[in-house]
Design a protein around this motif. Structure first.
Motif, PDB file in Angstrom:
ATOM      1  N   SER A   9       7.861  -4.168  -4.729  1.00 52.02           N
ATOM      2  CA  SER A   9       7.460  -4.058  -3.320  1.00 52.02           C
ATOM      3  C   SER A   9       6.620  -5.230  -2.840  1.00 52.02           C
ATOM      4  O   SER A   9       6.545  -5.489  -1.638  1.00 52.02           O
ATOM      5  CB  SER A   9       6.682  -2.760  -3.097  1.00 52.02           C
ATOM      6  OG  SER A   9       7.520  -1.645  -3.310  1.00 52.02           O
ATOM      7  N   THR A  35      -4.296  -2.856  -3.587  1.00 49.97           N
ATOM      8  CA  THR A  35      -3.102  -3.569  -3.109  1.00 49.97           C
ATOM      9  C   THR A  35      -3.447  -4.948  -2.572  1.00 49.97           C
ATOM     10  O   THR A  35      -2.793  -5.947  -2.910  1.00 49.97           O
ATOM     11  CB  THR A  35      -2.398  -2.756  -2.004  1.00 49.97           C
ATOM     12  OG1 THR A  35      -2.215  -1.419  -2.451  1.00 49.97           O
ATOM     13  CG2 THR A  35      -1.052  -3.355  -1.676  1.00 49.97           C
ATOM     14  N   PHE A  86       3.501  -1.402  -8.378  1.00 48.67           N
ATOM     15  CA  PHE A  86       4.240  -1.311  -7.119  1.00 48.67           C
ATOM     16  C   PHE A  86       5.710  -1.701  -7.225  1.00 48.67           C
ATOM     17  O   PHE A  86       6.357  -1.907  -6.197  1.00 48.67           O
ATOM     18  CB  PHE A  86       3.580  -2.224  -6.071  1.00 48.67           C
ATOM     19  CG  PHE A  86       2.090  -2.031  -5.952  1.00 48.67           C
ATOM     20  CD1 PHE A  86       1.555  -0.804  -5.573  1.00 48.67           C
ATOM     21  CD2 PHE A  86       1.221  -3.074  -6.224  1.00 48.67           C
ATOM     22  CE1 PHE A  86       0.187  -0.625  -5.459  1.00 48.67           C
ATOM     23  CE2 PHE A  86      -0.154  -2.906  -6.113  1.00 48.67           C
ATOM     24  CZ  PHE A  86      -0.668  -1.673  -5.729  1.00 48.67           C
ATOM     25  N   ASP A 134      15.367   1.649  -5.861  1.00 48.02           N
ATOM     26  CA  ASP A 134      14.272   2.232  -6.638  1.00 48.02           C
ATOM     27  C   ASP A 134      13.274   1.181  -7.117  1.00 48.02           C
ATOM     28  O   ASP A 134      12.136   1.513  -7.473  1.00 48.02           O
ATOM     29  CB  ASP A 134      14.815   2.990  -7.852  1.00 48.02           C
ATOM     30  CG  ASP A 134      15.638   4.206  -7.445  1.00 48.02           C
ATOM     31  OD1 ASP A 134      15.259   4.837  -6.439  1.00 48.02           O
ATOM     32  OD2 ASP A 134      16.639   4.502  -8.116  1.00 48.02           O
ATOM     33  N   PRO A 139       9.684   0.605  -4.270  1.00 45.86           N
ATOM     34  CA  PRO A 139       9.088   1.865  -3.794  1.00 45.86           C
ATOM     35  C   PRO A 139       8.123   1.624  -2.637  1.00 45.86           C
ATOM     36  O   PRO A 139       7.716   0.493  -2.367  1.00 45.86           O
ATOM     37  CB  PRO A 139       8.333   2.367  -5.028  1.00 45.86           C
ATOM     38  CG  PRO A 139       7.972   1.117  -5.757  1.00 45.86           C
ATOM     39  CD  PRO A 139       9.118   0.168  -5.538  1.00 45.86           C
ATOM     40  N   GLU A 140       7.763   2.708  -1.960  1.00 45.23           N
ATOM     41  CA  GLU A 140       6.761   2.593  -0.900  1.00 45.23           C
ATOM     42  C   GLU A 140       5.399   2.325  -1.524  1.00 45.23           C
ATOM     43  O   GLU A 140       5.056   2.858  -2.579  1.00 45.23           O
ATOM     44  CB  GLU A 140       6.698   3.887  -0.083  1.00 45.23           C
ATOM     45  CG  GLU A 140       7.923   4.109   0.786  1.00 45.23           C
ATOM     46  CD  GLU A 140       7.756   5.334   1.666  1.00 45.23           C
ATOM     47  OE1 GLU A 140       6.621   5.851   1.756  1.00 45.23           O
ATOM     48  OE2 GLU A 140       8.753   5.765   2.262  1.00 45.23           O
ATOM     49  N   LEU A 141       4.629   1.491  -0.845  1.00 39.22           N
ATOM     50  CA  LEU A 141       3.313   1.141  -1.369  1.00 39.22           C
ATOM     51  C   LEU A 141       2.330   2.282  -1.150  1.00 39.22           C
ATOM     52  O   LEU A 141       2.251   2.831  -0.052  1.00 39.22           O
ATOM     53  CB  LEU A 141       2.765  -0.107  -0.668  1.00 39.22           C
ATOM     54  CG  LEU A 141       3.421  -1.440  -1.024  1.00 39.22           C
ATOM     55  CD1 LEU A 141       2.784  -2.545  -0.200  1.00 39.22           C
ATOM     56  CD2 LEU A 141       3.268  -1.745  -2.490  1.00 39.22           C
TER      57      LEU A 141
END
Length: 417
Positions: free
Chosen positions: A48, A198, A45, A187, A190-192
């Motif tokens: 994030s 998670t 991830f 960068d 990032p989006e999970l």
């Protein structure tokens, strides 16, 4: 009477002694579990999940200073206070939960140490008669022997040096990654993705930083240091140093994994996959450096885990921590032998270790709640009751721990399915 000014060595020795509990926390937290959780998080991830690391270090600081103040003012350790004020059954439940965390951590750590060591032997040597069970048995025998003879202090110092080199290597790698990746800082966040363990990884990050066992041992260490009310400022500085260093080292590991694994799309499923996180800085030496670091981090974190179960019993019963007692010796040996489970029976040590870290949030809301109640008891704290700001901070910590309990539950359900 000697009136000569103190030497630099004596000053340094005194500084290190003053920050003994802080070094214990850093050494315990920044171990194999922390490295594994941060590398897996960075590889999957990016940065994030760095918010979980930041918040867990932030809230752990308030727990550390509160536990220390409670111990200093009352003169009693945490589990004994829990038993005296909330009863035996609930205190035994907390101790049982902490012991489960201790044993599962030993199982996961030794699995990672054996797997990484075996990979190094296979790549760097021509030795063919060693395997993971033999390596794990050798390290377990070493730890039991050191405990039995009481000659472990120099060994722990040597292991700490190896961990220190690995931590510095990750710091250097993190700077190189940021400089040479060619990516913008956006960068790195990032989006999970949905799912993908998670919740379990978040709980693992929080669990390895805000470790219930480590918090319980904080009370014992402060008690052993014989800190008094005049040492409250020293204790606050000690706790702050521990959390700042823990955050910076853990963040460096996460950044290194982001640059070396996430941007390349390299998954981390086995302990040997962790080694690539040091590639850019160490090059061909990365394998050896990481292996030495993981062995050092693993053995130096397993050894305190062997002692913590007897410590908790002594804490609960308010008896001296005499590790020569036959009961305590037997417990240490049994806990050490659980480290042979993964090498002999198999399993994914990386995910076993992350799961063991994720167990800590299950007991943290209860510990935090009890701590708030005890700190606000005037008959206990007399004129040292916490101010409004500290109560608000501990209240926020309780809410955070309840949320992490929910995240851990969801994470384990998703992991099982």
């Amino acid at each position: 009477m000697d009136t000569s000014p103190p030497t630099f060595a004596s000053k340094l020795k005194k500084k290190i002694k003053d920050f003994g509990p802080a070094f214990f926390i850093i050494g315990y937290v920044v171990g194999t579990g922390s490295v594994t959780s941060m590398v897996v998080s960075g590889a999957k991830f990016g940065l994030s999940l760095s918010w979980a690391l930041l918040l867990s270090c932030f809230f752990t600081y308030f727990l550390l200073i509160s536990i220390s103040k409670l111990t200093i003012v009352t003169g009693d350790t945490l589990m004994f206070l829990f038993k005296k004020n909330f009863g035996k059954p609930i205190t035994l439940f907390i101790i049982t939960a902490l012991v489960v965390s201790i044993i599962s951590s030993v199982i996961g750590v030794m699995g990672v140490v054996a797997e990484v060591s075996m990979e190094w032997i296979a790549v760097k040597t021509s030795i063919s008669f060693l395997n993971k069970p033999a390596i794990a048995a050798l390290f377990t025998a070493l730890l039991i022997g050191l405990f039995w003879t009481g000659k472990h202090e120099n060994f722990i110092k040597a292991m700490s040096v190896m961990v220190g080199f690995m931590a510095l290597a990750f710091v250097f790698t993190s700077f190189m990654v940021i400089k040479e990746s060619g990516k913008s800082i956006v960068d790195f966040f990032p989006e999970l993705p949905i799912g993908d363990n998670t919740g379990l990884i978040i709980a693992g990050i929080v669990g390895t930083t805000m470790a219930g066992v480590c918090l319980a041992s904080r009370s014992i260490l402060v008690h052993e240091e014989k800190w008094g009310l005049n040492d409250l400022k020293k204790e606050n500085k000690d706790a702050l140093s521990a959390m700042v260093m823990t955050f910076l080292i853990s963040l460096a590991i996460m950044i290194s994994a982001t640059g070396t694994l996430y941007f390349k799309g390299t998954p981390v499923d086995d302990a040997t996959d962790l080694m690539a996180a040091l590639g850019p800085w160490a090059g061909d030496f990365a394998l050896t450096l990481f292996t030495l670091g993981i062995i050092g981090a693993g053995l130096s974190s397993i050894f305190p885990n062997l002692l913590l179960f007897p410590w908790l019993i002594a804490d609960y019963s308010n008896t001296p921590r005499n590790m020569k007692r036959p009961l305590f010796k037997g417990i240490v040996v049994l806990v050490a032998l659980t480290g042979l489970i993964v090498p002999f029976l198999g399993g994914k040590p990386v995910w076993i270790l992350i799961a063991s870290q994720a167990l800590s949030p299950f007991v943290m809301p209860l510990i935090t709640l009890f701590l708030i109640i005890l700190l606000n008891k005037s008959q206990l704290m007399t004129s040292h009751l916490p101010k409004l700001g500290m109560n608000l901070a501990l209240g926020a910590t309780f809410i955070f721990n309840c949320y992490m309990l929910y995240v851990a539950l969801v994470g384990f359900i998703d992991f099982v399915h």
